[in-house]
Design an enzyme around this catalytic site. Structure first.
Site, PDB file in Angstrom:
ATOM      1  N   ILE A   1      83.066  21.425  41.033  1.00 56.43           N
ATOM      2  CA  ILE A   1      81.640  21.356  40.721  1.00 56.43           C
ATOM      3  C   ILE A   1      81.283  19.899  40.488  1.00 56.43           C
ATOM      4  O   ILE A   1      81.885  19.239  39.642  1.00 56.43           O
ATOM      5  CB  ILE A   1      81.303  22.186  39.467  1.00 56.43           C
ATOM      6  CG1 ILE A   1      81.876  23.605  39.564  1.00 56.43           C
ATOM      7  CG2 ILE A   1      79.797  22.212  39.239  1.00 56.43           C
ATOM      8  CD1 ILE A   1      81.360  24.407  40.709  1.00 56.43           C
ATOM      9  N   CYS A   2      80.339  19.372  41.252  1.00 54.85           N
ATOM     10  CA  CYS A   2      79.878  17.997  41.098  1.00 54.85           C
ATOM     11  C   CYS A   2      81.065  17.032  41.219  1.00 54.85           C
ATOM     12  O   CYS A   2      81.752  17.009  42.233  1.00 54.85           O
ATOM     13  CB  CYS A   2      79.132  17.839  39.781  1.00 54.85           C
ATOM     14  SG  CYS A   2      78.206  16.278  39.622  1.00 54.85           S
ATOM     15  N   ALA A   3      81.349  16.255  40.168  1.00 56.38           N
ATOM     16  CA  ALA A   3      82.451  15.289  40.224  1.00 56.38           C
ATOM     17  C   ALA A   3      83.805  15.950  40.354  1.00 56.38           C
ATOM     18  O   ALA A   3      84.793  15.286  40.671  1.00 56.38           O
ATOM     19  CB  ALA A   3      82.425  14.409  38.972  1.00 56.38           C
ATOM     20  N   GLY A   4      83.865  17.254  40.153  1.00 56.34           N
ATOM     21  CA  GLY A   4      85.114  17.967  40.362  1.00 56.34           C
ATOM     22  C   GLY A   4      85.633  17.805  41.773  1.00 56.34           C
ATOM     23  O   GLY A   4      86.839  17.945  42.021  1.00 56.34           O
TER      24      GLY A   4
ATOM     25  N   THR B   1      78.855  16.945  47.051  1.00 53.23           N
ATOM     26  CA  THR B   1      78.831  16.666  45.620  1.00 53.23           C
ATOM     27  C   THR B   1      77.391  16.331  45.246  1.00 53.23           C
ATOM     28  O   THR B   1      76.485  16.435  46.082  1.00 53.23           O
ATOM     29  CB  THR B   1      79.804  15.518  45.269  1.00 53.23           C
ATOM     30  OG1 THR B   1      79.910  15.421  43.840  1.00 53.23           O
ATOM     31  CG2 THR B   1      79.334  14.190  45.838  1.00 53.23           C
TER      32      THR B   1
END
Length: 297
Positions: free
Chosen positions: A101-104, A121
């Protein structure tokens, strides 16, 4: 009972954790059982919003049906170490699904899982992701992308969208629509990515009658549903059902059901099923129909 394991990085965003966790927790409350686990290299885990989170240092034993989610964080932070990245690679290699998720997405990139795959992202960090992982194909301004059991999303509230998508592919569209209704989100987020679930893509309207029709189709999408059956379910004429459904979704009820079947078949094929098995499990009576539909994609 499948596990959903959240890997928490220091300075994690609460909503990146809480949104997907709420989806799977609500699914469990509705009978679609999951076990939620939270792991981290050190605990408690600091969050950007200031609420520390408890997590286990020891990973649970993972099976291919289990899902590992890496929520996003705000840098600078201490990144995942070599052992943690190895666990991500190992789970994916064993047939499991990993989601960032996002920066994941950066953790998945560090693990080598973005190489040769489509990903996305948050729009503010897409250029940085493309610079760090030149072998990845960064899809711009998509809510989420899935490529060979590697899932990435734009972050923040899109974590809910991707969790609903993952629930739909595993437990069926009815399970996801139940959760969306319980969470009062109705799966209405829109996006340009072709990976967006049919469940989400055609729920961007406010017609409660059509939502009820979609709930019925979601729950029985592998079965033969006549127009008269749908009309009786909502107390409308067949002509009214077709008119309302087309106005709200741009599709006929049959075309919507076919989209759900096709999405289910694509997921099964991606998991290694044969065309014949995928066609049967998705509700297509003849694998030739599935082949024809895929040829038009």
């Amino acid at each position: 009972m499948p596990r959903v394991v959240f890997l928490l990085i220091p300075r994690v965003h609460l909503l990146d954790v809480a949104g997907p966790a709420q989806v799977f927790s609500t699914a469990a409350d509705l009978g679609h059982e999951h076990t939620l686990s939270y792991v981290a290299e050190d605990t408690p885990v600091a969050t950007v919003q200031g609420v520390p989170l408890h997590a286990e240092r020891a990973w649970p034993d993972l099976e291919p049906d289990d899902l590992v989610i890496v929520p996003g964080w705000r840098g600078p932070t201490r990144m995942a170490g070599a052992d943690t990245l190895h666990r991500l690679r190992e789970h994916h290699a064993a047939g499991g699904t990993v989601a960032g998720i996002c920066a994941g997405a950066d953790a998945l990139g560090r693990a080598g899982l973005l190489d040769g795959r489509r990903c996305t992202t948050h729009h503010a960090t897409q250029d940085e992701l493309a610079r760090l992982y030149p072998r990845a194909e960064v899809v711009r301004d998509a809510l989420y992308v899935e490529d060979e059991r590697v899932v990435t999303s734009a972050g923040v509230a899109s974590g809910i969208d991707v969790a609903l998508h993952l629930l739909s592919t595993r437990r069926g569209p009815y399970a996801a629509s139940q959760v969306a209704r319980a969470m009062v989100v109705y799966g209405r987020r829109q996006g340009a990515s072709p990976q967006i679930s049919a469940l989400l893509r055609h729920r961007g309207h406010n017609d409660d009658t059509v939502h009820r029709l979609q709930d019925l189709i979601d729950a029985r999408f592998t079965q033969r549903l006549t127009l008269s059956t749908l009309a009786d379910a909502v107390g409308c004429s067949e002509r009214t059902v077709t008119r309302l459904f087309r106005h709200a979704t741009g599709l006929t009820p049959l075309a919507y059901q076919t989209a759900l079947r096709l999405e289910r078949a694509e997921h099964l094929l991606g998991q290694g099923a044969t065309t014949e098995t995928a066609a049967r499990e998705a509700g297509f009576g003849d694998p030739r129909m599935l082949r024809r539909l895929r040829a038009r994609m």
